[in-house]
Write a protein that holds these residues in place. Structure first.
Motif, PDB file in Angstrom:
ATOM      1  N   ASP A   1       0.831  -1.211   0.000  1.00  0.00           N
ATOM      2  CA  ASP A   1       0.000   0.000   0.000  1.00  0.00           C
ATOM      3  C   ASP A   1       0.861   1.255   0.000  1.00  0.00           C
ATOM      4  O   ASP A   1       0.583   2.206  -0.737  1.00  0.00           O
ATOM      5  CB  ASP A   1      -0.942   0.028   1.209  1.00  0.00           C
TER       6      ASP A   1
ATOM      7  N   ASN B   1       0.567   3.971  -2.830  1.00  0.00           N
ATOM      8  CA  ASN B   1      -0.087   5.229  -2.495  1.00  0.00           C
ATOM      9  C   ASN B   1       0.869   6.387  -2.266  1.00  0.00           C
ATOM     10  O   ASN B   1       0.580   7.511  -2.665  1.00  0.00           O
ATOM     11  CB  ASN B   1      -0.988   5.048  -1.265  1.00  0.00           C
TER      12      ASN B   1
ATOM     13  N   LYS C   1       3.946   5.820  -5.297  1.00  0.00           N
ATOM     14  CA  LYS C   1       3.355   5.873  -6.639  1.00  0.00           C
ATOM     15  C   LYS C   1       3.831   4.759  -7.560  1.00  0.00           C
ATOM     16  O   LYS C   1       4.028   4.959  -8.761  1.00  0.00           O
ATOM     17  CB  LYS C   1       3.596   7.243  -7.304  1.00  0.00           C
TER      18      LYS C   1
END
Length: 130
Positions: free
Chosen positions: A99, A103, A106
């Motif tokens: 994650d 997030n 990128k």
């Protein structure tokens, strides 16, 4: 004429050679292929190549490496070079790290090890087209 660079990062030299060979067989002489055995070495290469006539377009990086993990590496790179496309290879990353890589770092693509050449090449072609 500007040169575009693919950078592969993994602490296992056999994986780096496999990645380089797969990329070269798919994309030929259109790109320069660089390898680094750590995130720190990769950052030095990126800083060296980021000039108007040369640019890193894709980074394919392992997650589990000594020193800096792949998600931390992508976050650091994204802060300085947000245009570089990033692919994370992992056999062991936990969901939180994936994650973070996606997030905050990128990472556009996360591929499980062992990856298939077809999926890797399709992923890169998609990133280059976007």
């Amino acid at each position: 004429m500007s040169k575009s660079v693919f950078l592969c990062v993994d602490d296992e030299s056999s994986i780096l050679e496999a990645l380089k060979e797969q990329l070269r067989s798919a994309f030929g002489l259109s790109y320069i292929y660089e390898t680094a055995e750590s995130a720190e070495e990769a950052i030095e290469i990126i800083d060296e190549y980021e000039r108007p006539d040369e640019t890193i377009v894709i980074i394919v990086s392992d997650w589990l490496m000594p020193g800096m993990k792949g998600d931390e590496f992508f976050i650091k790179i994204n802060n300085t070079y947000p245009k570089i496309k990033k692919i994370l290879l992992t056999g062991q990353a936990d969901p939180e790290s994936i994650d973070r890589a996606k997030n905050i770092g990128k990472a556009q693509v996360v591929l499980a090890k062992p990856w298939t050449q077809d999926i890797l090449i399709q992923s890169i072609q998609g990133l280059l087209a976007s």
